[in-house]
Design an enzyme around this catalytic site. Structure first.
Site, PDB file in Angstrom:
ATOM      1  N   ASP A 154       0.870  -1.188   0.000  1.00  0.00           N
ATOM      2  CA  ASP A 154       0.000   0.000   0.000  1.00  0.00           C
ATOM      3  C   ASP A 154       0.904   1.233   0.000  1.00  0.00           C
ATOM      4  O   ASP A 154       1.946   1.232   0.657  1.00  0.00           O
ATOM      5  CB  ASP A 154      -0.872  -0.021   1.273  1.00  0.00           C
ATOM      6  CG  ASP A 154      -2.052   0.941   1.199  1.00  0.00           C
ATOM      7  OD1 ASP A 154      -1.908   2.032   0.607  1.00  0.00           O
ATOM      8  OD2 ASP A 154      -3.110   0.616   1.752  1.00  0.00           O
ATOM      9  N   THR A 192      -4.490   6.704   1.021  1.00  0.00           N
ATOM     10  CA  THR A 192      -5.667   6.924   1.877  1.00  0.00           C
ATOM     11  C   THR A 192      -5.684   5.969   3.063  1.00  0.00           C
ATOM     12  O   THR A 192      -6.520   6.126   3.948  1.00  0.00           O
ATOM     13  CB  THR A 192      -6.996   6.744   1.091  1.00  0.00           C
ATOM     14  OG1 THR A 192      -7.026   5.432   0.542  1.00  0.00           O
ATOM     15  CG2 THR A 192      -7.126   7.781  -0.014  1.00  0.00           C
ATOM     16  N   TYR A 223     -12.158   7.098 -12.484  1.00  0.00           N
ATOM     17  CA  TYR A 223     -12.322   5.854 -11.706  1.00  0.00           C
ATOM     18  C   TYR A 223     -12.989   4.782 -12.571  1.00  0.00           C
ATOM     19  O   TYR A 223     -12.475   3.672 -12.709  1.00  0.00           O
ATOM     20  CB  TYR A 223     -13.170   6.153 -10.474  1.00  0.00           C
ATOM     21  CG  TYR A 223     -13.341   4.991  -9.528  1.00  0.00           C
ATOM     22  CD1 TYR A 223     -12.266   4.513  -8.771  1.00  0.00           C
ATOM     23  CD2 TYR A 223     -14.572   4.367  -9.373  1.00  0.00           C
ATOM     24  CE1 TYR A 223     -12.431   3.446  -7.897  1.00  0.00           C
ATOM     25  CE2 TYR A 223     -14.739   3.308  -8.496  1.00  0.00           C
ATOM     26  CZ  TYR A 223     -13.670   2.846  -7.760  1.00  0.00           C
ATOM     27  OH  TYR A 223     -13.831   1.797  -6.893  1.00  0.00           O
TER      28      TYR A 223
END
Ligand code: UDP
Length: 285
Positions: A3, A7, A117
């Site tokens: 990661d 976020t 997205y």
């Protein structure tokens, strides 16, 4: 687990860090991924997923969906691993077919604000499908519908986290537009069970994973008030551009192939998530 913490936060995996079977690597999957040793399965979930996040960082969103998918598929080929792609109900855009079956091709505006997205996930599905054909990677594609639960960011911007945090803080709940638009909310434990069943299955092609019980956003606000046992005021704000009018998964395929369906009712899931946010807000104070 890989990661880049765009976020996420390490505190969310604090209870795993001491586990000898777990390793965390801070890395952006838009760059090539190298892993030592055997890999049984690659699960590509990396993406900004909240509309405010992907509107603020459109290029990063496109890169994790495109380059991140390419790199993670490359890892799967190199290791002979199974591959699970976290796709999305957003591939259906603002759907003209309701509820949405996997056979529906969608209604997406490629140059609208949500296109970064939606189109990156649509590209990701194409790329994963090509790798299944050309490199024989066992690919599973989950089209994930709205999901909520503990470990969401309080300021994530999505409707469940916004409304729970607002209700806990005693401020009016924000409804975008008139609140007649619909969503179908899946609790995170149900989602994970569906994803693992899909990963273990032999199913090729996309599969909807979500909760088929549909609510208007106004009904969600009422439900939040009921669950928290407080009177909630609401305030209306502008509806975001291209905000889908309706969304509900047809989960016939998941029921038939996996024998899976959600079991957590909205009230129960909201109560668990509210407990999390109460604690989180107290810790952050
Ligand atoms: N929404 C809302 N109030 C909020 C946040 C979102 O009314 O504080 C609406 C939003 O316009 C959309 C729905 O709730 O119609 C779900 O939004 P969310 O950002 O959670 O996810 P989306 O399904 O749009 O990706």
């Amino acid at each position: 687990m890989v990661d880049n913490l765009a976020t996420g936060r390490v505190a969310n995996i604090a209870d795993l860090l001491d586990d000898p079977g777990f390793a965390f690597v801070e890395h952006d999957v838009s760059n090539p991924i190298e892993v030592d040793g055997p890999v049984e399965a690659v699960l590509h979930f990396a993406s900004l997923a909240s509309p405010i996040d992907y509107l603020n960082r459109p290029i990063q969103t496109l890169k994790s969906g495109s380059l991140g998918t390419h790199n993670s598929l490359g890892l799967a080929v190199a290791k002979g691993a199974r591959y699970l792609l976290a796709s999305t109900s957003e591939v259906y855009g603002d759907p003209e077919v309701h509820p949405q079956p996997e056979t529906y091709w969608g209604h997406v505006n490629p140059v609208g604000p949500r296109g970064v997205y939606d189109e990156s996930k649509r590209f990701a599905e194409s790329m994963a499908t090509a790798y299944a054909q050309v490199h024989a990677v066992p690919v599973r594609i989950a089209r994930i519908f709205n999901t909520y639960g503990p470990f969401m960011r309080p300021d994530d911007g999505r409707v469940v986290s916004n409304m729970l945090v607002q209700a806990i803080s005693g401020i009016p709940l924000t409804i975008y537009g008139d609140g007649s638009q619909t969503r179908s909310f899946c609790f995170v434990t149900d989602l994970v069970a569906g994803l693992l069943a899909l990963l273990d299955s032999d199913h090729e092609g996309p599969m909807n994973i979500g909760n088929p019980v549909e609510f208007t956003v106004a009904e969600l606000a009422t439900k939040v008030g009921e669950v928290l046992g407080t009177d909630v005021a609401v305030t209306h704000m502008d509806l975001p551009v291209d905000d889908p009018r309706q969304r509900r998964p047809d989960i016939t395929l998941a029921r038939t192939v996996l024998g899976w369906e959600p079991t957590v009712q909205l009230a129960e899931g909201l109560a668990i998530t509210a407990d999390y946010f109460r604690q989180r807000l107290a810790d952050d104070r």
